[in-house]
Design a protein around this motif. Structure first.
Motif, PDB file in Angstrom:
ATOM      1  N   LEU A 190       2.452 -89.157 -25.321  1.00  0.00           N
ATOM      2  CA  LEU A 190       3.420 -88.755 -26.339  1.00  0.00           C
ATOM      3  C   LEU A 190       4.302 -89.925 -26.774  1.00  0.00           C
ATOM      4  N   LEU A 191       4.763 -90.686 -25.798  1.00  0.00           N
ATOM      5  CA  LEU A 191       5.636 -91.809 -26.130  1.00  0.00           C
ATOM      6  C   LEU A 191       4.884 -92.923 -26.841  1.00  0.00           C
ATOM      7  N   MET A 192       3.616 -93.116 -26.496  1.00  0.00           N
ATOM      8  CA  MET A 192       2.833 -94.145 -27.169  1.00  0.00           C
ATOM      9  C   MET A 192       2.608 -93.788 -28.638  1.00  0.00           C
ATOM     10  N   VAL A 193       2.286 -92.529 -28.892  1.00  0.00           N
ATOM     11  CA  VAL A 193       2.120 -92.079 -30.281  1.00  0.00           C
ATOM     12  C   VAL A 193       3.444 -92.216 -31.026  1.00  0.00           C
ATOM     13  N   THR A 194       4.518 -91.814 -30.373  1.00  0.00           N
ATOM     14  CA  THR A 194       5.848 -91.918 -30.994  1.00  0.00           C
ATOM     15  C   THR A 194       6.196 -93.372 -31.295  1.00  0.00           C
ATOM     16  N   SER A 214      13.653 -90.150 -29.649  1.00  0.00           N
ATOM     17  CA  SER A 214      13.736 -88.763 -29.184  1.00  0.00           C
ATOM     18  C   SER A 214      13.470 -87.770 -30.300  1.00  0.00           C
ATOM     19  N   ALA A 215      14.119 -87.977 -31.450  1.00  0.00           N
ATOM     20  CA  ALA A 215      13.953 -87.054 -32.567  1.00  0.00           C
ATOM     21  C   ALA A 215      12.520 -87.076 -33.088  1.00  0.00           C
ATOM     22  N   THR A 216      11.948 -88.270 -33.201  1.00  0.00           N
ATOM     23  CA  THR A 216      10.584 -88.400 -33.712  1.00  0.00           C
ATOM     24  C   THR A 216       9.589 -87.746 -32.768  1.00  0.00           C
ATOM     25  N   MET A 217       9.764 -87.971 -31.467  1.00  0.00           N
ATOM     26  CA  MET A 217       8.840 -87.391 -30.490  1.00  0.00           C
ATOM     27  C   MET A 217       8.928 -85.876 -30.496  1.00  0.00           C
ATOM     28  N   ALA A 218      10.126 -85.326 -30.639  1.00  0.00           N
ATOM     29  CA  ALA A 218      10.289 -83.880 -30.664  1.00  0.00           C
ATOM     30  C   ALA A 218       9.545 -83.276 -31.852  1.00  0.00           C
ATOM     31  N   LEU A 219       9.582 -83.953 -32.998  1.00  0.00           N
ATOM     32  CA  LEU A 219       8.866 -83.466 -34.178  1.00  0.00           C
ATOM     33  C   LEU A 219       7.359 -83.542 -33.970  1.00  0.00           C
ATOM     34  N   ILE A 220       6.901 -84.649 -33.395  1.00  0.00           N
ATOM     35  CA  ILE A 220       5.470 -84.820 -33.154  1.00  0.00           C
ATOM     36  C   ILE A 220       4.957 -83.785 -32.155  1.00  0.00           C
ATOM     37  N   ASN A 268      15.464 -95.914 -28.152  1.00  0.00           N
ATOM     38  CA  ASN A 268      14.544 -96.827 -28.822  1.00  0.00           C
ATOM     39  C   ASN A 268      13.924 -97.753 -27.778  1.00  0.00           C
ATOM     40  N   PHE A 269      12.893 -98.452 -28.192  1.00  0.00           N
ATOM     41  CA  PHE A 269      12.226 -99.400 -27.303  1.00  0.00           C
ATOM     42  C   PHE A 269      12.387-100.830 -27.819  1.00  0.00           C
TER      43      PHE A 269
END
Length: 266
Positions: free
Chosen positions: A224-228, A244-250, A122-123
């Motif tokens: 990718l990380l900005m969209v996530t 991580s999970a959200t980015m993988a789906l995107i 997370n950020f």
């Protein structure tokens, strides 16, 4: 919010650049920053710190990754590439097993949740101090600077024009771990970008000058990380979405490119 966005940028640069270096070092597109146990070491350090309270979660990850980097670098001096990769897989499994033992014996559910939320990436930077940020930025700067200093030799090594000595490989591995630690210790083990993004960069430009691969991979990683980050923060449908999970789906549709483009098979 500024610090959150700063670490979106740091992760988007550090992890793909580290992945590109590993692929050029191994001359193999399956090279990954987590293949030598760095991710497992970060999790073990964070878990030990969280469960015992002897230091902050971030400092625990810093220390454990540093120890792992030293061990891998010392081993790299004595082993060839294929044997080192095998060692890394075995070593990572060993460290991961220790982490499982620590986490399984968490004294309270709250500590277990704190560790899990970090490990899921997370950020939010919960519990991160000013000292943690300063150390992280120093690691990032030194790791990225070394990546460019070694760029020409890594490019020639990848092309087979020269063969790096084991000592040189050990040094580069250590500095890759420094770069990776700057992101992972603060934000958790963000997956996908370190392996898939460098391979996506191959779709755009054929592997050659590693500095070009750095740039393309960093642009894709940051995007990718900005969209996530936007999805996780503002479009989360009222539930917690790990990065991580959200980015993988995107990024799943992008992954299809890896199996359809002949350039990624080289």
């Amino acid at each position: 919010m500024i610090l959150n966005l700063l670490y979106v940028l740091i992760c988007g640069i550090a992890l793909p650049v580290g992945g590109v270096q590993m692929q050029y070092l191994w001359r193999n597109q399956l090279g990954d920053i987590y293949s030598l146990g760095l991710g497992s070491a970060a999790c073990l350090g964070a878990a030990a710190a969280t469960m015992s309270g002897w230091c902050s979660l971030t400092v625990g990850a810093f220390i454990a990754q540093g120890i792992c980097a030293v061990i891998v670098s010392l081993v790299a001096i004595r082993l060839n590439t294929s044997r080192l990769i095998t060692f890394g897989i075995i070593f990572g499994t060993f460290v991961g097993s220790l982490c499982t033992i620590v986490v399984t014996n968490a004294p309270t559910g709250d500590l277990l949740k704190q560790y899990y939320l970090w490990g899921a990436a997370n950020f939010k930077l919960q519990g991160v101090t000013a000292a943690d940020i300063v150390i992280s930025l120093l690691l990032f700067a030194s790791g990225l600077a070394t990546a460019f200093v070694c760029a020409n030799r890594l490019t020639r090594h990848y092309k087979g024009e020269i063969e790096l000595s084991n000592a040189s490989k050990a040094f580069i591995l250590f500095m890759i771990s420094v770069l990776v630690t700057s992101a992972v210790s603060i934000c958790g083990t963000v997956g996908f970008v370190s392996l898939a993004v460098p391979n996506l960069a191959r779709v755009i430009v054929k592997p050659g000058d590693i500095r070009i691969q750095y740039g393309i991979s960093a642009i894709i990683g940051i995007a990718l990380l900005m969209v996530t980050f936007v999805v996780v923060e503002y479009c989360n449908f009222g539930i917690y979405l790990p990065v991580s999970a959200t980015m993988a789906l995107i990024a799943l549709p992008l992954s299809i490119i890896l199996f359809r483009n002949p350039r990624t098979q080289e």
